[in-house]
Design an enzyme around this catalytic site. Structure first.
Site, PDB file in Angstrom:
ATOM      1  CG  MET A   1      -1.894  -1.103   1.204  1.00  0.00           C
ATOM      2  SD  MET A   1      -3.014  -0.892  -0.164  1.00  0.00           S
ATOM      3  CE  MET A   1      -3.499  -2.575  -0.420  1.00  0.00           C
ATOM      4  CB  CYS A   2       3.143   2.117  -1.521  1.00  0.00           C
ATOM      5  SG  CYS A   2       3.247   0.555  -0.694  1.00  0.00           S
ATOM      6  N   GLY A   3       2.795   4.732  -2.397  1.00  0.00           N
ATOM      7  CA  GLY A   3       2.857   5.670  -3.504  1.00  0.00           C
ATOM      8  C   GLY A   3       4.021   5.318  -4.407  1.00  0.00           C
TER       9      GLY A   3
END
Lengths: 292, 224, 436
Positions: A1-3
């Site tokens: 879950m991230c950018g």
């Protein structure tokens, strides 16, 4: 879950600004992943001098044993990461690292890429690395909100497990445990419990068996279940693919000067000439590849 | 009178929204340098006019009531989500879930809309100048979706009573979505929507899609 | 019956009936209530009352406070409740308007909050509820910004204990004119609800959604995030990362109005197993008691309340127990339950809308059987008993506030519950998996 952020520079006059632009992009997505971060920089002549191989390492304090083993080894400490380069093949350097630095974790290797990771806020990482001063023709970055595996530097992305290859992931694979077992049965060794590492190992495994990048990512789509937006880079390419449902965000912007990819527009907004860019969302299960 | 101008390079979104939520706000607003920021001009309750110069992030004009919001750029995920009334116009493209669960008002997208445009729509009218992505109008309950370009996979999957009009090609229809005849009342309805959106299109060039209503009751045949 | 007949433990009579039912109908069984199988539960824990080494408090005379404040992290207006027992989300649609009103009346009289459900907020429940939590669900049925602003807190629902990973259901019998109108659905359809939110997926996007909801409500309302208990340790951490003020963890005993039986009985983990995981996650992030934790799923008695709080919850929520307090499964309706093929104490066909007690129905005649004032009184009585029971235990352990109960006040009766609750097996210092 991230950018995720990525930048593939077509225009050589922008190469000196790669690190500055990548740092600005990453800074915009810190809220998506405040736990840890990582970047990979392709073609920086200081980090990865031509004619030499570079290995990126974690958990290394002293590279003297390696210098005693190989001639002309140079060491660059960068926060939690240490880079070493030497005028030998990548395989020779990797073998020497394994033999002389038993506690080290290899997080990247090749002739043109430097991989740097660390825990903590992404802004602190880019500062401690001096990312803004780095140069090159391509870079990828990632800010991480860990879902099910620990917050460690090796759990941060990019996962670079093949020569000059990197993978960054936003989402969560649903059947990675099984694919990990299958790859292990084929002799693949893992460094972390991270689901994204399974994706990276799979791609590297397919490339090693002769698939091109597009084919490798098509095979990934067939085999992996779950939600993913992936940015994959190699010694000459930059690729994006999303799962069939395509819930995890992704934007691509393209100009004659550069191609960029990010989880959100605000990361693209920092790029020069973005107002004139063609901006689009990648279609589900379509592989987009740009080659140098 | 000149509109009230807010530069988001200098003012936080939170301050802008507070000003827009004030008991007696200015009527006309111009917002500069949005640079992909989220939740711009969300939760408005009054008939204000807000024009935003640049690309916006997630949930711009979310839950809008009565206001007219225009984005001179692209919009991120969930633009005008759960809108109740008013008008939201995007001059560029939108990301996924544009107009999600919106109950009313008019959402105009002059460019393309990505996946899930109009997901669970509950009465809103959405008019898209370009294409829409896969799973658009998924579980659409009420309202109208007009697409002047093409529609992606699984248009109108699990549709309830939303009405869909598409001019271009439909890659595939979702479960329980079928083409339906265009009768005069539909041509009239569509002409009104195109006019409201200020699009110069011929209603006769569109096809209509709606629910086959076969999923309305659980049956063994409904299972995948 | 022949004394020598032997029932199969594997293929018992209920199992044989289930196979026969499936073979006859070709559809899976949908029912209400929560998990009915035997699970490790709070019953397997015991308190260590004070004696010589600790000093008890006098009942009736010496203070034992019960209040709780929810939403202190970011909200300008946190919720102040008199008791740490709240009413869980149950929809108008699943329940009658009278039942919803009764829940509001009972909760208000006892000084606690009640919660809307999938399908929007009714004026009756808003009017009768001093503290009303508004659920924000994947379907967004009846989701309305005016109601959002009328709420005292917002609960973003990712899942519930009865069906983590599944969407809601409401069968056509209960989709009456009013229910359909509130949900923008055709009357009488079998309503399907989405299992994921339509405009965000995952904690990184939830972070942005929470900011939007705060912006819309001017940062006043506490924002809860509710998850069904599965990978609780990770989910609680991610909810905190995403910005939640309160995390709600619903164990697999938690109820539902209509879900596949296979889902209810086979997906999720027991409340007892989830709670210590949630507390560990909060403690590791340094936010235990700062981001409040509400647990639900199988809370029945003041002992359950006290045990949940001792293990680290700030409050509990009740659903099934509240319906029983209103009159669900009451023996006075036994003949009618039998006419429906059930019996008092067994009735779980909430999906059919023919509830003789008038609670899980939209039939006007049946719904009229529940007087909301009388129902509210019964619920308030029950809530007071839960509180007094919890206080009795807390005082016996020498605590002047329920929140001063701690895991060290507990021991376990079984190895399973000792391992799950992470407290020692009674009479030993052994916590399986933790100590040798």
């Amino acid at each position: 879950m991230c950018g995720i952020v990525g930048l593939h520079l077509r225009e050589p006059t922008l190469h000196p600004r790669l690190g500055e632009l990548l740092a600005a992009m990453l800074g915009q997505l810190a809220e998506r992943g405040p736990d840890s971060a990582g970047v990979a920089v392709y073609g920086d002549p200081v980090l990865t001098p031509p004619g030499r191989s570079t290995v990126s390492l974690l958990h290394v304090s002293d590279t003297t044993p390696l210098s005693e083993h190989l001639p002309d080894v140079k060491t660059i400490p960068l926060g939690q990461t240490t880079l070493v380069h030497a005028p030998v093949t990548t395989d020779t350097l990797l073998t020497a690292v394994t033999a002389t630095l038993p506690g080290a974790t290899v997080i990247g290797s090749g002739t043109g890429v430097a991989v740097m990771k660390g825990t903590g806020h992404p802004a602190d990482l880019t500062r401690s690395l001096g990312l803004a001063g780095m140069t090159g023709w391509q870079g990828v970055g990632h800010t991480r909100m860990a879902t099910e595996s620990a917050v460690t530097p090796e759990g941060a992305h990019p996962f670079s497990v093949g020569p000059d290859q990197c993978l960054v992931h936003n989402g969560s694979f649903a059947n990675h445990a099984t694919i990990r077992r299958e790859l292990r049965a084929d002799g693949v060794v893992f460094d972390s419990e991270n689901d994204s590492e399974v994706g990276a190992r799979f791609v590297t495994h397919q490339l090693a068996r002769g698939a091109d990048l597009e084919k490798a990512l098509r095979l990934l789509c067939e085999r992996f279940d779950g939600f993913y937006t992936l940015l994959v880079s190699t010694a000459d390419s930059f690729a994006v693919v999303r799962d069939a449902i395509a819930c995890k965000p992704a934007l691509i912007a393209e100009t004659p000067q550069w191609v960029a990819m990010a989880s959100e527009y605000r990361a693209l907004a920092v790029l020069p000439g973005v107002d004139a860019a063609r901006i689009f969302e990648p279609e589900p299960e379509e592989v987009y590849v740009w080659t140098r | 009178m000149d509109p009230m101008t807010v530069d988001l390079a200098a003012t936080p979104v939170r301050d802008l929204n507070q000003a827009l939520h004030a008991p007696e706000p200015e009527q006309r607003w111009r917002v500069r340098n949005p640079r992909g920021a989220h939740a711009i001009a969300c939760g408005l309750t009054r008939p204000l006019s807000v024009e935003i110069d640049g690309h916006v992030g997630y949930y711009c004009a979310g839950m809008n009531q009565h206001a007219a919001v225009t984005v001179n750029g692209n919009a991120g995920v969930g633009v005008a989500e759960n809108m109740m009334s008013g008008t939201v116009r995007i001059r560029g493209n939108t990301s996924q879930s544009a107009g999600a669960t919106a109950h009313g008002g008019l959402l105009v997208i002059e460019g393309d809309a990505a996946a899930r445009c109009g997901i669970s729509m509950k009465g809103v009218d959405i008019v898209v100048g370009g294409d829409v992505g896969h799973m658009s109008a998924f579980m659409g309950q009420a309202g109208r979706l007009v697409v002047c370009g093409d529609a992606g996979d699984a248009l109108g999957d699990s549709l309830y009573e939303a009405r869909l009009y598409v001019k271009g090609a439909v890659k595939s229809l979702g479960a329980d979505c079928v083409e339906k005849p265009m009768r005069d009342e539909h041509l009239t309805e569509l002409a009104g929507l195109l006019k409201a959106a200020e699009f110069d299109e011929d209603p006769a060039a569109f096809r209509r899609y709606g629910s086959a209503r076969r999923l309305y009751h659980f049956k063994i045949d409904n299972a995948y | 019956m022949n004394e020598g007949l032997r029932e199969s433990a594997t293929f018992d009579r209920a199992t044989i009936h289930a196979i026969q039912r499936a073979a006859a109908t070709g559809v899976y069984d949908i029912r209400g209530w929560g998990a009915k199988r035997r699970l490790p539960h709070f019953d397997d824990l015991l308190f260590l009352g004070a004696s010589m080494s600790r000093y008890p408090l006098e009942g009736y005379r010496e203070r034992c406070d019960t209040d709780v404040v929810l939403g202190t992290r970011h909200a300008r207006h946190p919720l102040h409740l008199d008791i740490p027992v709240t009413i869980a989300g149950m929809s108008f649609g699943a329940l009658s308007a009278n039942a919803k009103e009764a829940l509001g009346r009972g909760a208000t009289a006892a000084g606690t909050s009640t919660t809307t459900g999938d399908g929007g907020m009714t004026p009756e429940e808003r009017g009768q509820s001093r503290h009303l939590v508004y659920q924000y669900l994947p379907s967004r049925y009846g989701m309305n910004p005016d109601d959002l602003r009328k709420a005292d807190a917002i609960e973003i629902v990712l899942g519930q204990g009865a069906k983590p990973g599944g969407g809601g259901m409401l069968l056509g019998q209960k989709v009456t004119d009013r229910v359909a109108g509130m949900r923008t659905l055709p009357v009488g359809v079998d309503q399907r609800s989405a299992c994921r939110h339509p405009d965000w997926t995952g904690p990184d996007d939830l972070t942005i959604k929470i900011v939007e909801l705060r912006e819309i409500t001017d940062w006043e309302k506490p924002i809860y995030v509710k998850v069904g208990a599965t990978r609780t340790y990770y989910d609680v951490k991610l909810a905190v990362h995403a910005g939640a003020d309160v995390v709600v963890v619903d164990g697999m005993q938690g109820g539902t109005a209509a879900t596949q039986e296979v889902f209810i009985e086979h997906v999720g983990i027991p409340t007892l197993a989830a709670l210590p995981q949630a507390v560990q996650a909060l403690q590791e992030l340094g936010v235990h008691r700062k981001v409040q934790l509400i647990v639900s799923g199988g809370i029945r008695t003041g002992a359950d309340v006290a045990k949940a709080i001792a293990l680290g919850a700030d409050a509990v929520a009740i659903g099934t127990a509240a319906l029983i307090a209103l009159g669900d499964n009451h023996p006075r309706y036994d003949a009618e339950y039998r006419a429906l093929g059930s019996a008092a104490g067994f009735f779980d066909d909430f999906q059919d809308g023919r509830d003789p007690a008038g609670i899980t129905t939209q039939d006007d005649e049946l719904a009229d059987r529940l007087d909301p004032e009388e129902g509210g009184r019964r619920l308030a009585n029950y809530l007071r008993v839960l509180t007094m029971e919890a206080q009795t235990i807390a005082r016996a352990c020498g605590k002047a506030h329920l929140h001063h109960l701690e895991p060290e006040d507990l021991v376990a009766l079984t190895i399973e519950s000792a391992a799950m609750a992470r407290v020692p097996l009674a009479g030993t210092d052994w916590i399986p998996g933790r100590t040798r």
